[in-house]
Write a protein that holds these residues in place. Structure first.
Motif, PDB file in Angstrom:
ATOM      1  N   LEU A  85       0.959  -1.291   0.067  1.00 55.96           N
ATOM      2  CA  LEU A  85       0.076   0.060   0.033  1.00 55.96           C
ATOM      3  C   LEU A  85       0.926   1.238  -0.097  1.00 55.96           C
ATOM      4  N   PRO A  86       0.480   2.250  -0.879  1.00 58.89           N
ATOM      5  CA  PRO A  86       1.607   3.355  -0.944  1.00 58.89           C
ATOM      6  C   PRO A  86       1.329   4.278   0.258  1.00 58.89           C
ATOM      7  N   GLY A  87       2.387   4.947   0.657  1.00 58.76           N
ATOM      8  CA  GLY A  87       2.232   5.968   1.628  1.00 58.76           C
ATOM      9  C   GLY A  87       2.239   5.613   3.091  1.00 58.76           C
ATOM     10  N   ILE A  88       2.410   4.422   3.571  1.00 57.18           N
ATOM     11  CA  ILE A  88       2.079   3.893   4.971  1.00 57.18           C
ATOM     12  C   ILE A  88       2.776   2.813   5.166  1.00 57.18           C
ATOM     13  N   ALA A  89       3.932   2.885   6.404  1.00 54.92           N
ATOM     14  CA  ALA A  89       4.606   1.994   6.635  1.00 54.92           C
ATOM     15  C   ALA A  89       4.960   2.096   8.433  1.00 54.92           C
ATOM     16  N   ILE A  90       5.759   1.381   8.949  1.00 56.42           N
ATOM     17  CA  ILE A  90       6.219   1.494  10.302  1.00 56.42           C
ATOM     18  C   ILE A  90       7.636   1.452  10.385  1.00 56.42           C
ATOM     19  N   GLY A  91       8.385   2.693  10.706  1.00 56.63           N
ATOM     20  CA  GLY A  91       9.739   2.937  10.879  1.00 56.63           C
ATOM     21  C   GLY A  91      10.122   3.951  11.733  1.00 56.63           C
ATOM     22  N   SER A  92      11.602   4.324  11.568  1.00 52.47           N
ATOM     23  CA  SER A  92      12.210   5.551  12.119  1.00 52.47           C
ATOM     24  C   SER A  92      13.252   5.896  11.177  1.00 52.47           C
ATOM     25  N   SER A 127       5.525   6.933   7.509  1.00 57.46           N
ATOM     26  CA  SER A 127       5.632   7.134   5.839  1.00 57.46           C
ATOM     27  C   SER A 127       6.313   6.077   5.260  1.00 57.46           C
ATOM     28  N   LEU A 128       6.002   6.346   3.810  1.00 55.92           N
ATOM     29  CA  LEU A 128       6.620   5.371   2.627  1.00 55.92           C
ATOM     30  C   LEU A 128       6.964   6.395   1.503  1.00 55.92           C
ATOM     31  N   GLY A 129       7.907   7.123   1.830  1.00 56.69           N
ATOM     32  CA  GLY A 129       8.269   7.984   0.661  1.00 56.69           C
ATOM     33  C   GLY A 129       9.547   7.325   0.052  1.00 56.69           C
ATOM     34  N   GLU A 130      10.329   8.135  -0.731  1.00 54.86           N
ATOM     35  CA  GLU A 130      11.415   7.691  -1.437  1.00 54.86           C
ATOM     36  C   GLU A 130      12.577   7.223  -0.815  1.00 54.86           C
ATOM     37  N   ARG A 131      12.735   8.031   0.461  1.00 52.77           N
ATOM     38  CA  ARG A 131      13.707   7.707   1.254  1.00 52.77           C
ATOM     39  C   ARG A 131      13.566   6.132   2.173  1.00 52.77           C
ATOM     40  N   GLN A 132      12.231   6.105   2.342  1.00 53.59           N
ATOM     41  CA  GLN A 132      11.929   4.624   3.058  1.00 53.59           C
ATOM     42  C   GLN A 132      12.023   3.598   1.963  1.00 53.59           C
TER      43      GLN A 132
END
Length: 282
Positions: free
Chosen positions: A70-77, A247-252
């Motif tokens: 799914l675009p735009g969502i994740a769990i990270g830091s 977020s799940l953008g380019e860096r992620q």
């Protein structure tokens, strides 16, 4: 009429803001939500008993041909994560040949910890996978890898003689990238059959994050009223929720690619991800 989508929910505090946001918008009533630890959710998604779910990044990498993100969502830091640690009685450099207990509740963090210890620190411990309980794990090991609410409690009040090493911070220092611990994935057959449902659920999840970000104190207060989180208190939870990156953008996505390449080099996955990661609607 199509049945409601079956949506996974990690039953740890890291998803409390998303649960709050889904309740605030009312979207929680449009899905059948199943709450469970991450490994159980991954198994349910892969068996077809869930349609959409957060899944550990390792499980996603091992089953990428069956899933899309799914675009735009994740769990990270992007630095310390607060809830994925190596807790150790010894300096990490002294763990060569020593026993390190790995949590049976985790795939991503245990693999990440092994990468960090072996490739970044340069030691070769002996690993044992155990049920996650810090006291029990450290009875037979010099260090333990712990995740979730237990790790958050250790971070808030580390037992005497233990040093807490945040794996998100270690990965950021090692690679210069954020760490993505989990992603939201949908089975490809479900995405083909019900693309509009997938778009709606994805939009509801992104909206839930935005709602939670707009009301951090309310989210922390609500979380602090539940179960063992009460002992942590609102200030600790508020700090934790602000630390998490959903977020799940380019860096992620670049971080997922980097993790994928390192995992494949270790034989943990069949091959690295393709240059263009499959994202629903992308």
């Amino acid at each position: 009429m199509n049945p409601r989508a079956r949506l996974g929910d990690i039953s740890f505090l890291n998803c409390a803001p998303i649960r709050w946001g889904l309740a605030d918008s009312g979207a929680v009533h449009d899905v059948d939500m199943v709450s469970a630890p991450p490994e159980q959710l991954s198994a349910l998604l892969l068996s077809g008993d869930l349609d959409i779910s957060p899944i550990s990044v390792v499980r996603y990498l091992r089953h990428a041909e069956e899933l899309c993100l799914l675009p735009g969502i994740a769990i990270g830091s992007d630095g310390p994560v607060g809830s994925c640690h190596i807790v150790s009685r010894d300096p990490l450099e002294a763990l060569d040949g020593r026993v390190v207990a790995l949590s049976a509740a985790s795939r991503s963090t245990t693999l990440l910890a092994r990468m960090l210890l072996e490739d970044a620190v340069g030691v070769r411990p002996e690993y044992r996978t155990l049920r996650q309980d810090v006291d029990t794990m450290l009875r037979t090991a010099r260090a333990a890898v712990v995740i979730g609410d237990d790790a958050l409690r250790v971070r808030a009040a580390a037992p005497a003689g233990l040093t807490v090493h945040d794996t998100g911070a270690m990965w950021r220092s090692w690679t210069g990238l954020p760490m993505v611990f989990a992603v939201w994935a949908v089975r490809r057959d479900f995405a083909r059959e019900r693309p509009e449902t997938v778009r709606e659920v994805g939009a509801a999840l992104v909206d839930a994050v935005a709602r939670a970000r707009a009301h951090p104190a309310r989210v922390a207060a609500a979380a602090a009223r539940g179960g063992r989180a009460r002992a942590l208190g609102e200030p600790v939870l508020l700090d934790y929720f602000r630390t998490l990156d959903y977020s799940l953008g380019e860096r992620q996505l670049a971080a997922v690619q980097e993790f994928s390449a390192r995992a494949a080099a270790r034989g943990e996955t069949v091959s690295p991800l393709p240059a263009r990661i499959p994202v629903h609607g992308g």
